[in-house]
Design an enzyme around this catalytic site. Sequence first.
Site, short mmCIF file in Angstrom:
data_model
loop_
_atom_site.label_atom_id
_atom_site.label_comp_id
_atom_site.label_asym_id
_atom_site.label_seq_id
_atom_site.Cartn_x
_atom_site.Cartn_y
_atom_site.Cartn_z
N GLU A 137 0.72 4.01 1.75
CA GLU A 137 1.09 4.53 3.08
C GLU A 137 2.24 3.70 3.66
O GLU A 137 3.18 4.23 4.26
CB GLU A 137 -0.12 4.46 4.04
CG GLU A 137 -1.37 5.16 3.54
CD GLU A 137 -2.28 4.28 2.70
OE1 GLU A 137 -1.78 3.44 1.92
OE2 GLU A 137 -3.51 4.45 2.81
N HIS B 39 0.83 -1.20 0.00
CA HIS B 39 0.00 0.00 0.00
C HIS B 39 0.87 1.26 0.00
O HIS B 39 2.02 1.25 0.47
CB HIS B 39 -0.93 0.00 1.21
CG HIS B 39 -2.06 -0.98 1.08
ND1 HIS B 39 -3.16 -0.99 1.89
CD2 HIS B 39 -2.24 -2.01 0.18
CE1 HIS B 39 -3.99 -1.96 1.51
NE2 HIS B 39 -3.44 -2.60 0.49
N CYS C 216 -5.83 1.61 5.44
CA CYS C 216 -6.42 0.35 5.92
C CYS C 216 -5.86 0.02 7.31
O CYS C 216 -4.96 0.70 7.81
CB CYS C 216 -6.12 -0.77 4.93
SG CYS C 216 -4.41 -1.35 5.04
N CYS D 239 -1.99 -0.67 7.37
CA CYS D 239 -1.20 0.57 7.33
C CYS D 239 -1.40 1.36 8.61
O CYS D 239 -0.46 2.03 9.08
CB CYS D 239 -1.58 1.39 6.11
SG CYS D 239 -1.06 0.62 4.57
N1 LIG Z 1 -5.43 2.85 1.91
C1 LIG Z 1 -5.12 2.11 0.83
C2 LIG Z 1 -6.02 1.21 0.32
C3 LIG Z 1 -5.67 0.48 -0.79
N2 LIG Z 1 -4.45 0.64 -1.34
C4 LIG Z 1 -4.11 -0.08 -2.56
C5 LIG Z 1 -4.19 -1.56 -2.59
C6 LIG Z 1 -4.55 -1.85 -4.04
O1 LIG Z 1 -3.39 -1.72 -4.86
C7 LIG Z 1 -5.48 -0.70 -4.37
C8 LIG Z 1 -6.95 -1.02 -4.09
O2 LIG Z 1 -7.45 -1.71 -5.18
P1 LIG Z 1 -9.02 -1.89 -5.45
O3 LIG Z 1 -9.52 -2.93 -4.48
O4 LIG Z 1 -9.69 -0.56 -5.22
O5 LIG Z 1 -9.09 -2.33 -6.88
O6 LIG Z 1 -5.07 0.35 -3.54
C9 LIG Z 1 -3.56 1.55 -0.82
O7 LIG Z 1 -2.44 1.71 -1.34
N3 LIG Z 1 -3.92 2.26 0.27
ZN LIG Z 2 -3.02 -0.20 3.73
#
Ligand SMILES: Nc1ccn([C@H]2C[C@H](O)[C@@H](COP(=O)(O)O)O2)c(=O)n1
Ligand SMILES: [Zn+2]
Length: 159
Positions: free
Chosen positions: A79, A77, A103, A106
Amino acid sequence: MKREDYLSWDEYFMGIALLAAKRSKDPGTQVGACIVSPDNKILTMGYNGMPTGCHDDDMPWEREGDPLETKYLYVCHAEFNAILNNGGRSLKGATLYATLFPCNECAKAIIQSGIQKVIYMEDKYADTDAVVASKRMFDMVGITYEAYEVKHKKIVIEL
Ligand SMILES: Nc1ccn([C@H]2C[C@H](O)[C@@H](COP(=O)(O)O)O2)c(=O)n1
Ligand SMILES: [Zn+2]
């Protein structure tokens, strides 16, 4: 007389998080993060992507199907990457600008690194257990979080 339409600190740092997100290869959601010291110095940045050495072209980017063939088990992610990219600088008392609410995984790293404040742009997964748990932990430890207030709808960068 000085210019009046300059970027605020929040616009500047969220703008940088948005720019970092543009490095993401994820076809679904591109996330960026920028971590800033209490005296407005950029400490580190990150975006969501595969771990170093796990080649983007050889990794799955699917959202559904066999879990081992989806991105979720592999992608780092934004973060988390920003925290890991800190280059040895302390993140104590820092503010995290994130284009998406962090999330729970993180959130744990955010807490352990000493970050005190989160400013986020989107919260599209607010109803998921991951984000509910994240807010629960932030509330418990006194990490504040606030939605980024959009003032300049557009920041144009011409290259
Ligand atoms: N706070 C977050 C939440 C999600 N991510 C990343 C993880 C995946 O690469 C993407 C989410 O994919 P989706 O389920 O929307 O197709 O985003 C993050 O970096 N930070
Ligand atoms: Zn995360």
